[in-house]
Write a protein that holds these residues in place. Structure first.
Motif, PDB file in Angstrom:
ATOM      1  N   ASP A 169      -9.075  54.935  -4.342  1.00  0.00           N
ATOM      2  CA  ASP A 169      -9.068  54.454  -2.965  1.00  0.00           C
ATOM      3  C   ASP A 169      -9.615  53.032  -2.947  1.00  0.00           C
ATOM      4  O   ASP A 169     -10.495  52.694  -3.745  1.00  0.00           O
TER       5      ASP A 169
ATOM      6  N   ALA B 159     -12.574  53.179  -7.472  1.00  0.00           N
ATOM      7  CA  ALA B 159     -11.993  52.094  -6.681  1.00  0.00           C
ATOM      8  C   ALA B 159     -11.399  51.042  -7.610  1.00  0.00           C
ATOM      9  O   ALA B 159     -11.014  49.956  -7.169  1.00  0.00           O
TER      10      ALA B 159
ATOM     11  N   SER C 175     -11.366  51.781  -0.654  1.00  0.00           N
ATOM     12  CA  SER C 175     -12.674  51.780  -0.014  1.00  0.00           C
ATOM     13  C   SER C 175     -13.751  52.207  -1.009  1.00  0.00           C
ATOM     14  O   SER C 175     -13.853  53.385  -1.358  1.00  0.00           O
ATOM     15  N   GLU C 176     -14.546  51.255  -1.454  1.00  0.00           N
ATOM     16  CA  GLU C 176     -15.621  51.577  -2.395  1.00  0.00           C
ATOM     17  C   GLU C 176     -16.653  52.495  -1.734  1.00  0.00           C
ATOM     18  O   GLU C 176     -17.231  53.367  -2.387  1.00  0.00           O
ATOM     19  N   LYS C 177     -16.867  52.314  -0.441  1.00  0.00           N
ATOM     20  CA  LYS C 177     -17.794  53.162   0.294  1.00  0.00           C
ATOM     21  C   LYS C 177     -17.322  54.606   0.284  1.00  0.00           C
ATOM     22  O   LYS C 177     -18.108  55.537   0.064  1.00  0.00           O
ATOM     23  N   ARG C 178     -16.022  54.798   0.519  1.00  0.00           N
ATOM     24  CA  ARG C 178     -15.440  56.149   0.501  1.00  0.00           C
ATOM     25  C   ARG C 178     -15.601  56.775  -0.892  1.00  0.00           C
ATOM     26  O   ARG C 178     -15.980  57.944  -1.020  1.00  0.00           O
TER      27      ARG C 178
END
Length: 428
Positions: A34, A67, A36-39
């Motif tokens: 993904d 990511a 999104s590194e946060k995800r």
């Protein structure tokens, strides 16, 4: 390529991609990518913001969350599951899909099979996605890499029926690709596979599944508008008509969620491009898109007739897009809340399934726990989650100030014969 030792990459591990990754991880080595590194960091820690999987389910899986797009190159089978929403003009927004095709093209290895699960209008995979894959990989489709299509067919947030229990449609750019894709998915799914005759047919089949539902809901919503003017209870009419075996059992309400309604616009977009104006589809969209305003206006008028005007407190139960699902995307209830607030009502909202953090982030909406709700003059049972249906009239009465007031049962799930005498009931 043998199907038993495949490395599978799932591109986009959100509402759709994460269940796909989890299902495939039971049989294959899976890379969950993904942007999104946060995800990704949350998933590595076992936290799923979509609330579809518990921490122990994710921590116990063999998915390699990342990511880093270069890891896509480790996979011989790549599944793209990115969102395909609408833009501000209700036109298809393929930004994420095109970005995903570019990323996969830049990182995939030769002979990889790329399968798209994102919902699109007919022709998207072959006319838009394959050229992007060729451009950014330098490989030739059908020779140096291969493409299939397998549209998602489950409700994000739905835990009662896992993805493995839903029959899937698969398609391929050739008969050999079709058979391979069918074999890989068949190794994961328990409900069986249907082999579409072409990718375009599979794309078209996907968009009409939800478009058909959208049109049917619009028809019932229009029935309810007519019967409301005639002073006839829509629920009683539908119950009576339902005694005919061939009568389709739809109920009035909201047509929201990540795909319902969206797919109608996708199909209409392609129809217009082909020179055809889809009148029934767009008329249905107008009806369903207007339900929030219609209900807010109707509720405000009925409140005013009882002398309950601006400043009166209302409680809305259920704000997700459907029952027993916490997904808040494209929820029709949000517009009802906003418009009632514009009428001057004090609106408090509760939802036993939705995430308060997401409600605040997505809509600036405060969700109040049921036990903290203040007594209200009216209850709007908008999305009847099982917990609300099971609690029934005793809960409703407890939430009303003095145990009396108005109840707007949008889906008609409360038994009118059990209604307390001092409560006024209205059903859509």
């Amino acid at each position: 390529m043998m199907i038993d030792n495949l490395v599978v990459a799932v591109v986009g591990v959100g509402h759709v991609g994460l269940p796909v990754a989890v299902a495939f991880s039971k049989k294959y080595d899976v890379i969950g990518f993904d942007i999104s590194e946060k995800r990704i960091e949350k998933l590595k820690d076992g936290k799923d913001d979509t609330r579809q999987f518990q921490r122990e389910e994710l921590k116990g899986s063999s998915i390699h969350f990342t990511a880093d797009p270069s890891r896509i190159g480790e996979a011989g089978f790549v599944i793209i599951t990115v969102p395909t929403p609408l833009d501000e003009n209700d036109q298809p927004d393929l930004t994420s899909l095109k970005r995903a095709a570019k990323t996969v093209g830049e990182n995939m290895k030769k002979a990889a099979v790329i399968v798209f699960e994102s919902t699109v209008f007919p022709g998207t995979t072959e006319e838009i996605c394959i050229p992007l894959l060729e451009e950014y990989s330098g490989f030739e489709a059908g020779v140096e890499f291969f493409v299939g299509y397998c549209p998602e067919r489950f409700n994000p947030g739905e835990r009662k029926t896992p993805i493995t229990k839903i029959r899937k449609v698969v398609a391929g750019q050739s008969e050999a690709v079709l058979e391979f894709v069918a074999a890989v998915y068949g190794n994961v799914l328990d409900a069986g596979i249907f082999k579409a005759k072409s990718i375009r047919i599979a794309e078209a089949a996907k968009v009409i599944e939800n478009t058909q539902q959208d049109v049917n809901i619009a028809l019932i919503n229009e029935f309810s508008m007519i019967f409301n003017r005639l002073g006839i209870d829509t629920g009683d009419v539908l119950e009576t008509a339902g005694t005919k075996k061939s009568f389709l059992k739809f109920t009035p309400g909201f047509a929201g969620g990540p795909r319902l309604g969206t797919d109608s616009y996708y199909l209409a977009h392609k129809a217009n491009a082909a020179g055809y104006n889809p009148e029934i589809i767009m008329a249905s969209r107008r009806v369903n898109d207007g339900m929030g305003s219609y209900l807010a206006c109707l509720i405000a008028k009925k409140m005013a007739r009882r002398g309950l005007a601006a400043g009166t407190r209302l409680t809305v139960l259920g704000v997700s897009y459907k029952e027993d699902n916490g997904d808040l995307r494209n929820s029709g209830v949000i517009e009802v809340v906003w418009e009632l607030e514009e009428y001057g009502f004090e609106v408090q909202v509760a939802d036993s399934c939705a995430d308060p953090g997401e409600a605040d982030e997505r809509y600036g909406l405060v969700l109040t726990p049921e036990q903290q709700l203040l007594p209200a003059s009216a209850i709007i049972l908008a999305i009847p989650h099982t917990s609300y249906k099971e609690a029934g009239w005793p809960m409703i009465r407890e939430l009303l100030a003095g145990g009396t007031g108005m109840v707007f049962d949008i889906k008609g799930v409360l038994n009118p014969t059990e209604k307390p005498m001092d409560i006024e009931l209205w059903r859509l």
